[in-house]
Write an enzyme that holds these catalytic residues in place. Structure first.
Site, mmCIF file in Angstrom:
data_model
loop_
_atom_site.group_PDB
_atom_site.id
_atom_site.type_symbol
_atom_site.label_atom_id
_atom_site.label_comp_id
_atom_site.label_asym_id
_atom_site.label_seq_id
_atom_site.Cartn_x
_atom_site.Cartn_y
_atom_site.Cartn_z
ATOM 1 C CG HIS A 133 10.384 -22.295 5.074
ATOM 2 N ND1 HIS A 133 9.148 -21.968 4.570
ATOM 3 C CD2 HIS A 133 10.205 -22.479 6.394
ATOM 4 C CE1 HIS A 133 8.265 -21.952 5.545
ATOM 5 N NE2 HIS A 133 8.880 -22.261 6.665
HETATM 6 C C1 T46 Z 1 6.701 -22.510 8.948
HETATM 7 C C2 T46 Z 1 5.479 -23.127 8.374
HETATM 8 C C3 T46 Z 1 4.992 -24.287 9.185
HETATM 9 C C4 T46 Z 1 3.762 -13.079 8.524
HETATM 10 O O1 T46 Z 1 3.622 -11.892 8.208
HETATM 11 N N1 T46 Z 1 3.964 -13.427 9.823
HETATM 12 C C5 T46 Z 1 4.107 -14.717 10.234
HETATM 13 O O2 T46 Z 1 4.279 -14.968 11.436
HETATM 14 C C6 T46 Z 1 4.064 -15.737 9.246
HETATM 15 C C7 T46 Z 1 4.231 -17.202 9.640
HETATM 16 C C8 T46 Z 1 3.859 -15.392 7.940
HETATM 17 N N2 T46 Z 1 3.710 -14.083 7.597
HETATM 18 C C9 T46 Z 1 3.470 -13.762 6.196
HETATM 19 C C10 T46 Z 1 4.648 -13.969 5.274
HETATM 20 C C11 T46 Z 1 3.995 -14.357 3.957
HETATM 21 O O3 T46 Z 1 3.700 -13.207 3.227
HETATM 22 O O4 T46 Z 1 2.424 -14.601 5.703
HETATM 23 C C12 T46 Z 1 2.668 -15.003 4.362
HETATM 24 C C13 T46 Z 1 2.666 -16.527 4.257
HETATM 25 O O5 T46 Z 1 3.799 -17.049 4.974
HETATM 26 P P1 T46 Z 1 4.705 -18.258 4.422
HETATM 27 O O6 T46 Z 1 4.733 -18.219 2.948
HETATM 28 O O7 T46 Z 1 6.014 -18.202 5.134
HETATM 29 O O8 T46 Z 1 3.866 -19.529 4.904
HETATM 30 P P2 T46 Z 1 4.302 -21.057 4.868
HETATM 31 O O9 T46 Z 1 3.060 -21.846 5.032
HETATM 32 O O10 T46 Z 1 5.160 -21.374 3.716
HETATM 33 O O11 T46 Z 1 5.230 -21.268 6.184
HETATM 34 C C14 T46 Z 1 4.725 -21.004 7.471
HETATM 35 C C15 T46 Z 1 5.774 -20.257 8.304
HETATM 36 O O12 T46 Z 1 6.182 -19.085 7.617
HETATM 37 C C16 T46 Z 1 6.988 -21.091 8.596
HETATM 38 O O13 T46 Z 1 7.771 -20.480 9.604
HETATM 39 O O14 T46 Z 1 7.518 -23.185 9.537
HETATM 40 O O15 T46 Z 1 4.403 -22.220 8.132
#
Ligand code: T46
Length: 138
Positions: free
Chosen positions: A49
């Site tokens: 993303h």
């Molecule tokens: C990014 C990269 C480097 C939350 O509830 N709060 C938060 O602050 C974050 C970051 C995530 N979440 C929840 C949302 C999802 O259910 O944690 C779960 C995993 O998050 P996500 O799938 O977005 O994780 P990544 O590794 O794809 O991305 C993350 C960050 O979301 C993003 O901003 O830049 O790490």
């Protein structure tokens, strides 16, 4: 594409190392949130993303991982392997994190609270958003 990696000051002495990070002094934005990922399974690739306005610094405080940065025009892969280096990711940058070592702990400092509406999760939408921003000079 310019990749910005910060080398943080290490306060080392006979007891070991310590790194201190202050907003605006060491980190170029107000730190409103931090999160970290660990226990990442072998072969996992995360991210996929971009963010419309969020800025972040990624620090692999233990182990190692790689980060693919893609500004819609150029791609670069950055290797993170030390707890005293931080990778700056500006807004409008597609990112993917991969090749996590089993012991990797990836700490992220973020300029804003978690806002789902700031995410661009479709690559085509990201390219359209990027082109739109480039045209309007933002
Ligand atoms: C990014 C990269 C480097 C939350 O509830 N709060 C938060 O602050 C974050 C970051 C995530 N979440 C929840 C949302 C999802 O259910 O944690 C779960 C995993 O998050 P996500 O799938 O977005 O994780 P990544 O590794 O794809 O991305 C993350 C960050 O979301 C993003 O901003 O830049 O790490």
């Amino acid at each position: 594409m310019k990749v910005t990696k910060y080398a943080f000051q290490q306060h080392g002495d006979e007891r070991g190392q310590l790194v201190a990070l202050e907003e605006y002094n060491d980190i170029p934005f107000e730190i409103k949130r931090l999160y970290y990922m660990y226990g990442t399974l072998d072969g996992v690739r995360r991210g996929f993303h971009a963010h419309k306005s969020l800025e972040q610094i990624l620090i692999c405080i233990h182990g190692s991982c790689k980060v693919l940065l893609d500004n819609g025009y150029e791609k670069k892969t950055v290797f993170l392997e030390t707890p005293y280096e931080g990778l700056y990711i500006p807004k409008n940058m597609w990112r993917e994190m991969f090749d996590f070592s089993p012991d990797a702990v990836l700490l992220v400092l973020a300029s804003d609270y978690y806002k789902e509406e700031d995410y661009i999760r479709s690559y085509d939408e990201f390219l359209a958003f990027y082109n739109n921003q480039a045209e309007s000079g933002k």
